[in-house]
Design a protein around this motif. Structure first.
Motif, PDB file in Angstrom:
ATOM      1  N   PHE A  95       0.828  -1.202   0.000  1.00  8.53           N
ATOM      2  CA  PHE A  95       0.000   0.000   0.000  1.00  8.53           C
ATOM      3  C   PHE A  95       0.864   1.255   0.000  1.00  8.53           C
ATOM      4  CE2 PHE A  95      -2.198   3.396   2.390  1.00  8.53           C
ATOM      5  CZ  PHE A  95      -3.241   3.631   1.503  1.00  8.53           C
ATOM      6  N   THR A  96       1.899   1.249   0.818  1.00  6.84           N
ATOM      7  CA  THR A  96       2.790   2.407   0.924  1.00  6.84           C
ATOM      8  C   THR A  96       3.417   2.750  -0.425  1.00  6.84           C
ATOM      9  OG1 THR A  96       3.258   2.232   3.278  1.00  6.84           O
ATOM     10  CG2 THR A  96       5.036   3.084   1.907  1.00  6.84           C
ATOM     11  N   HIS A  99       0.618   3.862  -2.838  1.00 10.16           N
ATOM     12  CA  HIS A  99       0.054   5.154  -2.449  1.00 10.16           C
ATOM     13  C   HIS A  99       0.995   6.300  -2.768  1.00 10.16           C
ATOM     14  CE1 HIS A  99      -1.545   8.179   0.558  1.00 10.16           C
ATOM     15  NE2 HIS A  99      -2.639   7.809  -0.058  1.00 10.16           N
ATOM     16  N   ALA A 121      -4.984  -3.574  -1.449  1.00 11.13           N
ATOM     17  CA  ALA A 121      -4.138  -2.382  -1.315  1.00 11.13           C
ATOM     18  C   ALA A 121      -4.371  -1.444  -2.503  1.00 11.13           C
ATOM     19  CB  ALA A 121      -2.665  -2.779  -1.222  1.00 11.13           C
ATOM     20  N   ARG A 124      -7.621   0.270  -2.094  1.00  9.44           N
ATOM     21  CA  ARG A 124      -7.550   1.345  -1.098  1.00  9.44           C
ATOM     22  C   ARG A 124      -6.985   2.624  -1.716  1.00  9.44           C
ATOM     23  NH1 ARG A 124      -4.280   1.336   4.765  1.00  9.44           N
ATOM     24  NH2 ARG A 124      -5.777   2.654   5.857  1.00  9.44           N
ATOM     25  N   GLU A 251       4.434   8.515   4.725  1.00  9.60           N
ATOM     26  CA  GLU A 251       3.824   7.204   4.465  1.00  9.60           C
ATOM     27  C   GLU A 251       3.940   6.262   5.660  1.00  9.60           C
ATOM     28  OE1 GLU A 251       1.917   5.970   2.115  1.00  9.60           O
ATOM     29  OE2 GLU A 251       1.909   7.765   0.884  1.00  9.60           O
TER      30      GLU A 251
ATOM     31  N   HIS B  99      -8.963   8.849   5.669  1.00 12.80           N
ATOM     32  CA  HIS B  99      -8.860   8.348   4.298  1.00 12.80           C
ATOM     33  C   HIS B  99     -10.209   7.898   3.756  1.00 12.80           C
ATOM     34  CE1 HIS B  99      -7.374   5.479   1.093  1.00 12.80           C
ATOM     35  NE2 HIS B  99      -6.688   6.570   0.821  1.00 12.80           N
ATOM     36  N   VAL B 120       0.389  14.373  10.314  1.00 11.77           N
ATOM     37  CA  VAL B 120       1.026  13.525   9.304  1.00 11.77           C
ATOM     38  C   VAL B 120      -0.015  12.626   8.624  1.00 11.77           C
ATOM     39  CG1 VAL B 120       2.798  11.768   8.887  1.00 11.77           C
ATOM     40  CG2 VAL B 120       3.263  13.629  10.479  1.00 11.77           C
ATOM     41  N   ARG B 124      -0.836  12.603   4.715  1.00 16.02           N
ATOM     42  CA  ARG B 124      -0.818  11.391   3.884  1.00 16.02           C
ATOM     43  C   ARG B 124      -2.074  11.305   3.021  1.00 16.02           C
ATOM     44  NH1 ARG B 124      -0.402   5.016   5.918  1.00 16.02           N
ATOM     45  NH2 ARG B 124       0.726   4.246   4.091  1.00 16.02           N
ATOM     46  N   ILE B 250     -11.430  -2.933   3.069  1.00 20.17           N
ATOM     47  CA  ILE B 250     -10.419  -2.231   2.268  1.00 20.17           C
ATOM     48  C   ILE B 250      -9.453  -1.453   3.149  1.00 20.17           C
ATOM     49  CG2 ILE B 250     -10.034  -0.491   0.475  1.00 20.17           C
ATOM     50  CD1 ILE B 250     -12.900  -1.131  -0.525  1.00 20.17           C
ATOM     51  N   GLU B 251      -9.998  -0.631   4.054  1.00 20.93           N
ATOM     52  CA  GLU B 251      -9.129   0.228   4.863  1.00 20.93           C
ATOM     53  C   GLU B 251      -8.242  -0.574   5.807  1.00 20.93           C
ATOM     54  OE1 GLU B 251      -8.350   3.406   4.846  1.00 20.93           O
ATOM     55  OE2 GLU B 251      -9.684   3.945   3.208  1.00 20.93           O
ATOM     56  N   LEU B 253      -6.898  -3.350   4.874  1.00 23.68           N
ATOM     57  CA  LEU B 253      -6.114  -4.214   3.984  1.00 23.68           C
ATOM     58  C   LEU B 253      -6.367  -5.685   4.336  1.00 23.68           C
ATOM     59  CD1 LEU B 253      -2.738  -2.232   3.890  1.00 23.68           C
ATOM     60  CD2 LEU B 253      -4.527  -2.255   2.151  1.00 23.68           C
TER      61      LEU B 253
END
Lengths: 379, 379
Positions: A95-96, A99, A121, A124, A251, B99, B120, B124, B250-251, B253
């Motif tokens: 995901f990181t 994203h 991921a 998302r 991230e 998110h 942060v 993101r 989803i959120e 993962l």
């Protein structure tokens, strides 16, 4: 309500594992069993935020315990990458990267054997996912050359390869995909959740831009923790610092796996670094075990000869038994457990996965004999 | 390179905590020390993916160990929310809510005492952050009524309140903000990383839409793990299932804290549920300790009378000493450690934070005497 809660509370006083001490063949678990050193570290750093005793603002810069040396020296060498960091696990690493490198609506290209979390991921982030197909039953091979035409058709922003996948334990030609990625100049993620910590693998040699590993799956760590390696050129994108807090990576939300799983990863690392040198024996052990089970009428799916300890078997003979016994699919789990063996997902008989990574040949011999005995008992 | 690596490897065989057994006043740590039950669970579930022995596809639905009962029955009652889930920690919970509820470019409104990870996490997601100011030195109070005009001016998509903040331990009027949130119909996150597990707090009574807690900060858990509670109406947004994998959120993962920190959170929960009933004594102990340190010339910042165990002291008298001793700022850490006390961040003297949560009055008396002795020694 009160009674229901008191029942639920009571269950919390009974937190025991039923599979302790059994021969462990469960693919999710065989690479994550703690070393003695990790077991000690677990107790030492069990309390909450104990890794942060000497924090100066960033997890991967902590010198006591020696996280900085681990992340900045040992991991890059081990992964064959320029820059490494710590994540909560492989899915969070994916995901990181997604994203930070893509935007909602972009496309990415992955193999059809990808872990489900690759798809989630991407979802998302809001990405379209294109899949390079596998060859279907029985080998489910991914031919990486198929990436080339899909790249031309869909112009993906990222490509990902699962190496090996967690369903069949297939090892695709990751290095060839490295050439393709370079040819089309597309960032390439190697998801090595079942490779890093089990077998030799080098991001640089493969020609990937990112390499991802899982501590709890393959690096003898408590869950959850992962590693993410990358080329230097991606550091400023993926590990970009906050515009407000100059020592905090956006991230990573500052710091990721800020607790004891990371310490077990570190404590096990010297052992993990060594054990990958036994990979040839691991593969040979898996091939022998697979051949023995095939003699019993099981069919090993995935690549042959197999090149990984993760094995997927189709076992119609066990499935037939399950249809006529009281426990249905659970009979296999029960029979194996009674013999001190833990492996196939409870309930499965028709097709199940096993990993030979943590068991020695003597134990595997006992497993083979146990399958024979179970077949005899119900024949 | 070889030698540097062998040094780094050697450090991994020496993973010990220097603060073991000391009187612990470190605000990050006093609420995260494991209970005996959690210590046992830590060993039991230390191996990799051992929570997943009986997984049916979703962490929060696992019945053995009893994660489902914990997440679906005990946590909602404890948090005063409709639906609860598990996260990697408070910051990850904030990111997850932001998110799923906002889009890049949206604005959110938070208090000026917010944890850095609030900023942060917003960064993101790509959000603009508006801050409701605090009153500045020495109390740094956040007056929630200020949210109203800022809501009118900036039309934020979310508001967040830190309850209490981790810098001063101030307890703002969260319930009043609940009324404001309702009046303007804006989703309201209560970040209770220093509240949930220490003191009674109920999302419902406060009128928030989300409540966030931290296992390793305040719920006697190994790090990292967090809890996120919400109103039923947000479940479909925040815990939305994947369109491809219908049982995977989803959120999250798929699954978040899939390892031993969650098990320690569960094992400690019966104790944590009880300990919040001692909150009045905790507050009274903190007030007494603060008053005693003020007699030595320290100045307690933040609300007075103080209503939380997290205390921020300004200590010009220690700072003066640090300017003329060899160890500079580290003299205080060293002097306290020699007396069996661990608390102020090593290097700090001018102003530092302490938490009285884990120490009893006798231990705190010893701490007070130790500060006196240190002042005498250098006077």
């Amino acid at each position: 309500m009160e009674q229901k809660n008191s029942k639920a509370l009571h269950k919390l006083s009974e937190l025991h594992r039923q599979h302790k001490g059994l021969i462990n063949l469960m693919p999710l678990q065989t690479g994550g069993m703690l070393t003695d050193a990790a077991r000690e570290a677990l107790t030492e750093f069990g309390d909450g935020y104990s890794v942060c005793d000497f924090c100066q603002g960033s997890l991967c810069n902590i010198t006591n315990p020696a996280i900085r040396d681990f992340v900045q020296e040992l991991l890059p060498q081990f992964l064959g990458c320029d820059v490494a960091t710590i994540t909560h696990g492989a899915r969070e690493a994916k995901f990181t990267v997604m994203h930070s490198l893509t935007r909602p609506g972009d496309s990415i290209l992955v193999d059809a054997n990808r872990h489900y979390t690759t798809i989630v991921a991407a979802e998302r982030v809001g990405l379209n996912v294109i899949e390079a197909p596998n060859s279907g039953h029985p080998e489910f091979r991914v031919t990486v050359n198929k990436y080339a035409s899909l790249i031309k058709n869909y112009a993906p922003k990222l490509i990902l390869l699962t190496y090996p996948d967690g369903n069949y334990g297939n090892i695709p030609d990751a290095r060839r995909l490295g050439e393709i990625a370079q040819e089309y100049n597309i960032p390439y993620i190697l998801n090595g959740a079942y490779a890093v910590g089990r077998m030799p693998v080098s991001m640089e040699q493969i020609g990937a831009d990112f390499i991802i590993g899982s501590g709890h799956k393959s690096m003898a760590s408590a869950g959850p923790v992962g590693v993410l390696g990358m080329k230097k050129k991606w550091e400023e994108t993926v590990l970009k610092k906050s515009s407000t807090f100059s020592n905090k990576e956006i991230e990573c939300l500052g710091c990721t796996a800020r607790g004891v799983p990371l310490i077990t990863l570190m404590a096990s690392f010297p052992n993990v670094k060594e054990r990958i040198n036994n990979w040839n024996e691991q593969v040979s052990k898996a091939q022998w075990f697979s051949a023995e089970l095939e003699k019993l009428g099981f069919i090993q799916l995935g690549q042959k000869p197999h090149r990984h300890d993760l094995l997927h078997f189709h076992a119609p003979v066990l499935y037939e038994i399950s249809k006529r016994v009281r426990e249905r699919g659970y009979f296999l789990y029960k029979e194996l457990k009674e013999r001190g063996i833990w492996g196939p997902q409870p309930g499965l008989t028709k097709s199940f996965k096993l990993s030979t990574f943590a068991a020695d040949r003597q134990q595997l011999g006992f497993v083979i004999d146990s399958f024979k005995a179970i077949l005899n008992k119900y024949s």
